[in-house]
Write a protein that holds these residues in place. Structure first.
Motif, PDB file in Angstrom:
ATOM      1  N   UNK A  46     -10.123   3.248  -6.667  1.00  0.00           N
ATOM      2  CA  UNK A  46     -11.026   2.671  -7.671  1.00  0.00           C
ATOM      3  C   UNK A  46     -10.271   1.695  -8.574  1.00  0.00           C
ATOM      4  N   UNK A  47      -9.056   2.072  -8.948  1.00  0.00           N
ATOM      5  CA  UNK A  47      -8.241   1.208  -9.805  1.00  0.00           C
ATOM      6  C   UNK A  47      -7.991  -0.123  -9.112  1.00  0.00           C
ATOM      7  N   UNK A  48      -7.585  -0.065  -7.847  1.00  0.00           N
ATOM      8  CA  UNK A  48      -7.286  -1.297  -7.112  1.00  0.00           C
ATOM      9  C   UNK A  48      -8.501  -2.195  -6.951  1.00  0.00           C
ATOM     10  N   UNK A  49      -9.686  -1.607  -6.872  1.00  0.00           N
ATOM     11  CA  UNK A  49     -10.882  -2.436  -6.730  1.00  0.00           C
ATOM     12  C   UNK A  49     -11.321  -3.032  -8.072  1.00  0.00           C
ATOM     13  N   UNK A  50     -11.008  -2.352  -9.175  1.00  0.00           N
ATOM     14  CA  UNK A  50     -11.445  -2.827 -10.488  1.00  0.00           C
ATOM     15  C   UNK A  50     -10.497  -3.845 -11.122  1.00  0.00           C
TER      16      UNK A  50
END
Length: 89
Positions: A46-50
């Motif tokens: 999720x972090x990498x996508x945000x």
């Protein structure tokens, strides 16, 4: 009560800009909050996508005059540091 046509027009323009600025600022804050929430949760996917979306949102805020460029750089640097620390764990 405004006494001049130019002052009335300026008030209308200011009100329109205030609404636009408010929307842009709210969108920016929401994006940053979402990334901070993901960082608190520790979900790497999720972090990498945000991260790219949030950085893009910050850059757009600078272009629209919502944030000063140095403030934006500071936000991006601090968020990136926190992301790198979270991924390293």
């Amino acid at each position: 009560m405004l006494n001049h046509k130019s002052a009335e027009k300026r008030e209308r323009q200011s009100e329109r800009r205030r609404i636009i600025n408010r929307r842009n600022r709210t969108q920016l804050r929401t994006s940053i909050k979402r990334l901070r929430g993901a960082l608190a949760g520790g979900n790497a996917k999720e972090i990498n996508s945000l991260v790219p979306d949030t950085v893009s949102e910050i850059d757009k805020a600078v272009q629209k005059g919502v944030l000063h460029r140095n403030t934006a750089a500071r936000h991006k640097a601090r968020l990136t540091n926190r992301v790198n620390q979270a991924i390293a764990k």
